[in-house]
Design a protein around this motif. Structure first.
Motif, PDB file in Angstrom:
ATOM      1  N   HIS A  65       0.837  -1.209   0.000  1.00  0.00           N
ATOM      2  CA  HIS A  65       0.000   0.000   0.000  1.00  0.00           C
ATOM      3  C   HIS A  65       0.870   1.257   0.000  1.00  0.00           C
ATOM      4  CE1 HIS A  65      -3.699  -2.100   0.175  1.00  0.00           C
ATOM      5  NE2 HIS A  65      -3.598  -2.519   1.423  1.00  0.00           N
ATOM      6  N   GLN A  66       1.986   1.220   0.749  1.00  0.00           N
ATOM      7  CA  GLN A  66       2.881   2.372   0.788  1.00  0.00           C
ATOM      8  C   GLN A  66       3.560   2.583  -0.558  1.00  0.00           C
ATOM      9  OE1 GLN A  66       3.242   4.535   3.473  1.00  0.00           O
ATOM     10  NE2 GLN A  66       4.248   5.741   1.897  1.00  0.00           N
ATOM     11  N   PHE A  67       3.958   1.479  -1.205  1.00  0.00           N
ATOM     12  CA  PHE A  67       4.567   1.571  -2.535  1.00  0.00           C
ATOM     13  C   PHE A  67       3.585   2.174  -3.538  1.00  0.00           C
ATOM     14  CE2 PHE A  67       7.418  -2.268  -1.444  1.00  0.00           C
ATOM     15  CZ  PHE A  67       8.359  -1.434  -0.887  1.00  0.00           C
ATOM     16  N   LEU A  68       2.322   1.727  -3.493  1.00  0.00           N
ATOM     17  CA  LEU A  68       1.311   2.251  -4.408  1.00  0.00           C
ATOM     18  C   LEU A  68       1.048   3.729  -4.140  1.00  0.00           C
ATOM     19  CD1 LEU A  68      -1.243  -0.719  -4.420  1.00  0.00           C
ATOM     20  CD2 LEU A  68       0.349  -0.083  -6.236  1.00  0.00           C
ATOM     21  N   HIS A  69       1.001   4.084  -2.850  1.00  0.00           N
ATOM     22  CA  HIS A  69       0.796   5.496  -2.492  1.00  0.00           C
ATOM     23  C   HIS A  69       1.936   6.355  -3.019  1.00  0.00           C
ATOM     24  CE1 HIS A  69      -0.250   9.025  -0.116  1.00  0.00           C
ATOM     25  NE2 HIS A  69       1.005   9.063   0.316  1.00  0.00           N
ATOM     26  N   ASN A  70       3.185   5.881  -2.824  1.00  0.00           N
ATOM     27  CA  ASN A  70       4.344   6.630  -3.308  1.00  0.00           C
ATOM     28  C   ASN A  70       4.329   6.746  -4.823  1.00  0.00           C
ATOM     29  OD1 ASN A  70       5.209   6.855  -0.679  1.00  0.00           O
ATOM     30  ND2 ASN A  70       6.702   5.211  -0.808  1.00  0.00           N
ATOM     31  N   ALA A  71       3.912   5.672  -5.492  1.00  0.00           N
ATOM     32  CA  ALA A  71       3.862   5.694  -6.957  1.00  0.00           C
ATOM     33  C   ALA A  71       2.846   6.728  -7.440  1.00  0.00           C
ATOM     34  CB  ALA A  71       3.509   4.307  -7.493  1.00  0.00           C
ATOM     35  N   ARG A  72       1.687   6.783  -6.777  1.00  0.00           N
ATOM     36  CA  ARG A  72       0.666   7.775  -7.158  1.00  0.00           C
ATOM     37  C   ARG A  72       1.167   9.196  -6.902  1.00  0.00           C
ATOM     38  NH1 ARG A  72      -3.002   3.712  -5.193  1.00  0.00           N
ATOM     39  NH2 ARG A  72      -2.840   4.556  -3.081  1.00  0.00           N
TER      40      ARG A  72
END
Length: 224
Positions: A65-72
């Motif tokens: 979830h943190q990786f996806l948030h950072n990617a967004r």
């Protein structure tokens, strides 16, 4: 015959040296009871392993979830940087207008509360203030942009209103490794610019800013 207690280290060593032990005594393995990590009840080895796997999966899910948030977040920052660059290229400016236009456009694209520019570029033609020698020295000593609370940088005094966090981007002459100014970005959110954020986009922002200014710089002037 041995009469003193067996230590935990000795038990661990025995099991490590005799991996076939539980194969020979499966009844012990099936009857083994372990303390629950969060209660005072005893659970089987299988239940304990299930709990460990569940906790591991939860940690992995949080990381994903943190990786996806950072990617967004990075996608939004990248898009704003592209929009800012395209807007600068699409609208012709004069030497008098260019600094104000770039700062205003940057502030709009990134939703910032304030942007302050300071230049000590030799004989530059832009209507931009210099700064104090001590603040200039502080900027020139930095190898990367500063991000953090306003109190952590003397450039915080440039803002006309209180800011909760800021970024300071050293600006370098396009064709020489000399720091000739700084761009300060101010936000009313303390979490906007923190010590641990990446600065790659800020570095790119500074390079684009100076590339645009170079187009309006008098070519016969010496770059500091």
């Amino acid at each position: 015959m041995r009469h003193y207690p067996v230590s935990a280290e000795e038990v661990a060593q025995f099991l490590a040296q005799n991996p076939q032990f539980f194969l020979e005594r499966p009844d012990l393995l099936l009857g083994l009871r372990l303390p629950h990590p969060r209660t005072d009840k005893l659970i089987s080895l299988a239940e304990r392993q299930t709990l460990l796997l569940r906790e591991k999966n939860q940690r992995l899910e949080k990381q994903i979830h943190q990786f996806l948030h950072n990617a967004r977040e990075n996608e939004l920052i990248s898009q704003a940087l592209l929009n800012w660059t395209c807007e600068l290229l699409a609208k012709p400016q004069t030497t008098i207008q260019i600094c104000t236009t770039m700062c205003a456009s940057l502030q709009k694209q990134y939703g910032l509360q304030s942007i302050e520019l300071r230049l000590w570029w030799d004989q530059h033609p832009f209507p931009v203030a210099d700064t104090t020698p001590s603040t200039r020295a502080w900027v020139e000593r930095r190898e990367t942009p500063y991000t953090g609370p306003v109190s952590g940088s003397p450039a915080g005094a440039w803002f006309k209103q209180p800011m909760a966090s800021m970024a300071v981007i050293p600006l370098y002459a396009w064709d020489k490794p000399h720091c000739v100014g700084a761009l300060a970005l101010g936000s009313d959110m303390a979490s906007r610019f923190t010590y641990n954020i990446g600065t790659d986009f800020l570095v790119a922002m500074g390079k684009i800013f100076m590339a645009m200014l170079t187009r309006y710089y008098e070519p016969q002037k010496h770059i500091a």
